[in-house]
Write a protein that holds these residues in place. Structure first.
Motif, mmCIF file in Angstrom:
data_model
loop_
_atom_site.group_PDB
_atom_site.id
_atom_site.type_symbol
_atom_site.label_atom_id
_atom_site.label_comp_id
_atom_site.label_asym_id
_atom_site.label_seq_id
_atom_site.Cartn_x
_atom_site.Cartn_y
_atom_site.Cartn_z
ATOM 1 N N ASP A 157 -23.538 16.926 30.860
ATOM 2 C CA ASP A 157 -23.486 18.294 29.338
ATOM 3 C C ASP A 157 -23.084 19.240 30.159
ATOM 4 O O ASP A 157 -23.687 20.585 29.932
ATOM 5 C CB ASP A 157 -23.887 18.179 27.654
ATOM 6 C CG ASP A 157 -23.171 18.670 27.099
ATOM 7 O OD1 ASP A 157 -21.847 19.933 27.313
ATOM 8 O OD2 ASP A 157 -23.355 18.441 25.966
ATOM 9 N N PHE A 183 -14.135 26.168 24.413
ATOM 10 C CA PHE A 183 -14.210 27.159 23.108
ATOM 11 C C PHE A 183 -14.170 28.298 23.257
ATOM 12 O O PHE A 183 -14.675 28.842 24.065
ATOM 13 C CB PHE A 183 -15.745 26.481 21.745
ATOM 14 C CG PHE A 183 -15.240 26.613 20.848
ATOM 15 C CD1 PHE A 183 -14.734 26.359 20.506
ATOM 16 C CD2 PHE A 183 -16.698 27.866 20.373
ATOM 17 C CE1 PHE A 183 -14.706 26.477 18.830
ATOM 18 C CE2 PHE A 183 -16.567 28.097 18.951
ATOM 19 C CZ PHE A 183 -15.521 27.444 18.396
ATOM 20 N N ALA A 194 -10.200 23.737 23.301
ATOM 21 C CA ALA A 194 -10.146 22.659 25.009
ATOM 22 C C ALA A 194 -11.517 22.290 25.893
ATOM 23 O O ALA A 194 -12.111 22.895 25.447
ATOM 24 C CB ALA A 194 -8.863 24.163 25.670
ATOM 25 N N TYR A 314 -30.846 26.657 18.491
ATOM 26 C CA TYR A 314 -30.569 25.547 17.386
ATOM 27 C C TYR A 314 -31.441 25.344 15.987
ATOM 28 O O TYR A 314 -32.263 25.057 16.798
ATOM 29 C CB TYR A 314 -29.823 24.200 17.754
ATOM 30 C CG TYR A 314 -28.261 24.701 18.957
ATOM 31 C CD1 TYR A 314 -27.313 24.734 18.403
ATOM 32 C CD2 TYR A 314 -28.316 24.143 20.409
ATOM 33 C CE1 TYR A 314 -26.505 24.578 19.252
ATOM 34 C CE2 TYR A 314 -27.695 24.981 20.510
ATOM 35 C CZ TYR A 314 -26.462 24.573 20.750
ATOM 36 O OH TYR A 314 -25.209 25.638 21.623
#
Ligand SMILES: *Cc1c(COP(=O)(O)O)cnc(C)c1O
Length: 370
Positions: A157, A183, A194, A314
């Motif tokens: 990723d 992004f 994209a 996050y």
């Protein structure tokens, strides 16, 4: 002084003429889906990264989804991901009917911990997804060794890591297949959604291409069930304007990170604030500049009062997400990820940030921590 977390206007002002010319070129062609702009973008990205196949897709999320479809991941399979990442990393695994298996992160880099990865491997493990979080590559040598022993593919990723490197090799060619996002807020951002899949495995690349357009070859003859994961020509044309600037923008992010380090030192904050690390052999491109502070929420409020934009990447690790409750991971199972979620704070790092703005950020941090 105002310091937004990200200022896309500043970048746009520097490339406006070229972007508008590219948009006009596509409008004049009236070819909006795929076509020569997309093919050129794929060639340029493949050359930049040194990969055999670069397949432009509709988003970073779809890149992960179609890459795992091409690896035949589905029900009964386990896919290992760090518990601390953007949602898509694990969401795509679950959408294919496979089981996401979460592991804790390294407390210094906040990325997939190879020792925890080894412990989580089972005979049902069908893929490993290291996340190159915030623009730094995960520790790929031990991860690759574990994957090779088990003959399990690695899906990088790399959504936050275009231009990052590990021991001289680009993110995007450190595993079996890699997924990028364009992004708008990513370090190479489109003007909409994209993404990109890269691989050196030409067969796998062909499969991704087939799945990108409903598995059809030729048109209307469906060899398998794919999806609509295509990229718009407008996005490709805009990305082609931006791509030649990327290495300069990444260098400016790195320079800003170095300046932050000097400023945190000058303000005597190095013992109060944990700065991002860049281990030997890895090139961090600082997609985000994420520090850690114990009293994070109060610090964040103080910065907001000083007109400084921040964010939390996050706040909730995967094992604490409501939608993954049925997977049965105990809430207290991954202490390093929990500690990260409680203390991380992303500061402005975009290329056009000025020295005066950075000083305002660090001075305000010093006030908050006084
Ligand atoms: C942005 C991001 C994605 C998803 O990309 P989109 O283009 O927003 O779909 C996936 N993984 C990580 C780590 C990301 O940061």
């Amino acid at each position: 002084m105002k310091v937004p977390l990200l200022d896309l206007h500043a970048q746009y002002a520097s490339i406006r003429e070229d972007v508008l010319a590219a948009i006009t070129r596509v409008c004049d062609s009236q070819q909006f889906i795929m076509g020569p702009e997309v093919e050129q973008l794929e060639r340029e990205l493949a050359a930049m990264l040194g990969v055999r196949a670069a397949i432009a897709v509709s988003s970073g999320t779809d890149a992960l989804l179609v890459a795992m479809m091409a690896l035949d991941i589905g029900p009964g399979d386990e896919v290992i991901t760090p518990t601390f990442s953007f949602f898509a990393t694990a969401g795509c695994v679950a959408r294919l009917g496979a089981r996401p298996v979460f592991v804790d992160v390294d407390p210094d880099t906040l990325m997939l911990d190879p020792a925890q990865l080894r412990a989580a491997m089972t005979p049902r493990t069908r893929a490993i997804i290291p996340v190159h979080l915030f623009g730094l590559c995960a520790d790929m040598d031990p991860i690759a060794e574990i994957a090779a022993q088990a003959r399990v593919p690695i899906v990088e990723d790399a959504a936050q890591a275009l231009g990052a490197a590990y021991k001289g090799r680009a993110a995007g060619r450190l595993g079996t297949v890699a997924c990028f996002s364009f992004f708008p807020s990513k370090n190479l951002g489109a003007y909409g959604d994209a993404g990109l899949v890269t691989t050196d495995d030409e067969e796998l690349g062909k499969r991704v291409r087939l799945l990108r357009t409903h598995g059809a070859e030729p048109k209307y003859y469906h060899r398998e069930i794919g999806g609509n994961f295509r990229l718009d020509a407008l996005q490709a044309a805009i990305l082609r304007v931006k791509l030649p600037h990327l290495s300069d923008w990444n260098a400016r992010r790195r320079a800003n990170a170095a300046r932050y380090r000097d400023l945190f030192e000058r303000f005597g904050l190095l013992s109060r604030v944990t700065l991002p690390v860049e281990p030997d052999g890895r090139t961090h491109i600082y997609h985000q500049y994420v520090v850690r502070v114990p009293n994070r929420d109060a610090v964040r409020r103080h910065l907001a009062a000083r007109d400084i934009g921040t964010d939390i990447y996050y706040p909730v690790p995967f094992h604490r997400q409501e939608c993954f409750a049925s997977l049965g991971f105990p809430a207290d199972r991954f202490p390093n990820a929990d500690a990260a979620a409680a203390t991380v704070l992303a500061l402005p790092i975009y290329p056009e940030l000025t020295a005066a703005q950075q000083e305002h950020v660090v001075r305000s941090m010093a006030e908050a921590l006084a």
